[in-house]
Motif scaffolding. Sequence first.
Motif, short mmCIF file in Angstrom:
data_model
loop_
_atom_site.label_atom_id
_atom_site.label_comp_id
_atom_site.label_asym_id
_atom_site.label_seq_id
_atom_site.Cartn_x
_atom_site.Cartn_y
_atom_site.Cartn_z
N GLU A 1 -3.10 3.52 5.70
CA GLU A 1 -3.89 2.38 5.22
C GLU A 1 -5.28 2.82 4.76
N ILE A 2 -5.91 3.69 5.55
CA ILE A 2 -7.25 4.20 5.20
C ILE A 2 -7.22 4.96 3.88
N THR A 3 -6.24 5.84 3.74
CA THR A 3 -6.17 6.70 2.57
C THR A 3 -5.79 5.92 1.32
N ILE A 4 -4.82 5.02 1.43
CA ILE A 4 -4.42 4.21 0.29
C ILE A 4 -5.58 3.35 -0.19
N LYS A 5 -6.29 2.77 0.75
CA LYS A 5 -7.46 1.96 0.41
C LYS A 5 -8.48 2.79 -0.35
N GLU A 6 -8.69 4.01 0.10
CA GLU A 6 -9.67 4.91 -0.53
C GLU A 6 -9.23 5.28 -1.95
N ILE A 7 -7.96 5.64 -2.12
CA ILE A 7 -7.45 6.02 -3.44
C ILE A 7 -7.49 4.84 -4.40
N ASN A 8 -7.10 3.67 -3.93
CA ASN A 8 -7.11 2.48 -4.79
C ASN A 8 -8.52 2.05 -5.16
N SER A 9 -9.49 2.32 -4.28
CA SER A 9 -10.87 1.92 -4.56
C SER A 9 -11.48 2.71 -5.71
N ILE A 10 -10.89 3.86 -6.02
CA ILE A 10 -11.41 4.67 -7.14
C ILE A 10 -10.46 4.60 -8.35
N GLY A 11 -9.64 3.54 -8.39
CA GLY A 11 -8.81 3.31 -9.57
C GLY A 11 -7.35 3.59 -9.41
N GLY A 12 -6.93 4.04 -8.22
CA GLY A 12 -5.51 4.32 -8.03
C GLY A 12 -5.09 5.58 -8.76
N VAL A 13 -3.86 5.57 -9.25
CA VAL A 13 -3.30 6.74 -9.95
C VAL A 13 -2.79 6.30 -11.30
N ASN A 14 -3.33 6.89 -12.35
CA ASN A 14 -2.94 6.54 -13.73
C ASN A 14 -3.02 5.04 -13.98
N GLY A 15 -4.07 4.44 -13.42
CA GLY A 15 -4.30 3.01 -13.64
C GLY A 15 -3.47 2.10 -12.76
N LYS A 16 -2.67 2.67 -11.86
CA LYS A 16 -1.84 1.86 -10.97
C LYS A 16 -2.32 2.00 -9.53
N LYS A 17 -2.21 0.91 -8.78
CA LYS A 17 -2.55 0.94 -7.37
C LYS A 17 -1.36 1.45 -6.56
N LEU A 18 -1.65 2.15 -5.47
CA LEU A 18 -0.60 2.56 -4.55
C LEU A 18 -0.32 1.43 -3.56
N LYS A 19 0.94 1.21 -3.27
CA LYS A 19 1.34 0.19 -2.31
C LYS A 19 2.40 0.77 -1.39
N VAL A 20 2.19 0.63 -0.08
CA VAL A 20 3.13 1.18 0.90
C VAL A 20 3.91 0.04 1.54
N VAL A 21 5.23 0.22 1.61
CA VAL A 21 6.12 -0.74 2.25
C VAL A 21 6.57 -0.13 3.58
N TYR A 22 6.28 -0.81 4.69
CA TYR A 22 6.52 -0.26 6.02
C TYR A 22 7.83 -0.77 6.62
N GLU A 23 8.58 0.16 7.23
CA GLU A 23 9.79 -0.18 7.98
C GLU A 23 9.76 0.55 9.32
N ASP A 24 10.27 -0.12 10.35
CA ASP A 24 10.28 0.43 11.71
C ASP A 24 11.54 1.28 11.92
N GLY A 25 11.37 2.60 11.90
CA GLY A 25 12.49 3.51 12.14
C GLY A 25 12.76 3.75 13.61
N LYS A 26 11.80 3.35 14.48
CA LYS A 26 11.95 3.40 15.94
C LYS A 26 12.26 4.79 16.47
N CYS A 27 12.00 5.80 15.66
CA CYS A 27 12.20 7.19 16.09
C CYS A 27 13.65 7.46 16.49
N ASN A 28 14.61 6.78 15.82
CA ASN A 28 16.01 7.10 16.06
C ASN A 28 16.79 7.02 14.76
N GLU A 29 17.92 7.70 14.74
CA GLU A 29 18.70 7.85 13.51
C GLU A 29 19.21 6.52 12.97
#
Length: 375
Positions: free
Chosen positions: A58-86
């Motif tokens: 969250e910290i890093t994405i916020k930082e990258i997006n605050s300076i314009g993102g990448v090639n004019g696009k913002k980064l967005k992370v979609v979170y899923e709970d893998g629960k540390c198991n297969e």
Amino acid sequence: MSKTIKIIIGIVIIVLLGGVCHLSTKGHQKEEVIKIGFIGPLSGNSAVYGELMQNVVEITIKEINSIGGVNGKKLKVVYEDGKCNEKDAITAVQKLLMDPDIKIVLPVCATEVLGIAPTTQKNKILTYVAWSYHPDITNAGSYIFRNTISDRTIGELLATDIYKKEAHVGLISEQTDYPIGIKNVFTKKFKELGGTVYKENFLPDAKDMRVQIIKILSKNINVVFLNPNTPIAGTILLKQLKELGYKGTIYFNAVGSSPQIREMIEAQNILFYSDPYFSDNQLKKHILDKYFEENKSEPAFEYPVLSMYDVLYTLSGAIKNVGEDPTKIKEYLLSHNFTGAVGDFHYDENGDLVGAKPSLYQIKNGKQVWLNGQM
């Protein structure tokens, strides 16, 4: 109603409808984003790892997006709970890949990495791991990269160091992927050196390891290697070992670096190999200060914070240069050298990190002391 009034009302309606249509169109304009999937333990005993990684993402994405993102696009992370198991990791990746825009995933635990590897490899999804040691990750797929050292290196260093002191060692391991991986490497190397390993195992979520400890102590050994998966298991194991009267040398796996272990009275003088040591620098200070500012606490583990920060900036640089195609990103990562919070690094043909080595630490008065080859 006069004709004039009807005309006026008609004009008002047209204007209002036009405004509604305009607002509706504007509200539904598709935002240009680059989606990245995240699979990590966000619940259960291993949540300490997933939440740590989520915080730094969250910290890093916020930082990258605050300076314009990448090639004019913002980064967005979609979170899923893998629960540390297969099982849950496979469900998580299947859910993520229902979105065709997700072509990059960031798993946390080794179990998650190895569980999703067949799916991500088949679909040519770039899999970038910030902090997972399991030796099997090396050959899990050509689209997998990891920004940390392998347990193969740590296990062999541990075996070599301990064998210099004692030819017999007791090993108590949790039956999950991370401890199993390091156990196998350590045991193989220790036996090759001519030593004997007395092994005992315990199940995840176990609260009483006294039977296993008593069996190990019956061998009259002077060195014990504790190999849990989580700080919770590590604290129980260490406390019960001391309660049963053990006074010899104690080695830990990387869990020994957790605050829960470090703060225990019983942890005084324990030894462990863990993540590479990096001296203080401005980038490291920036990241850790930002983490504290956002979360009002220091990170439980330092290296994964620095590593994930580097992962996201390295990805951003790759996308900026070659676009969003996973195959092109893979080729970019294999052919370039990088400098980040973890120093200078590159990746070998298997996607493993080159340029960092594990460090030996000891707990002294509640602090993690870097030994720098003094042992």
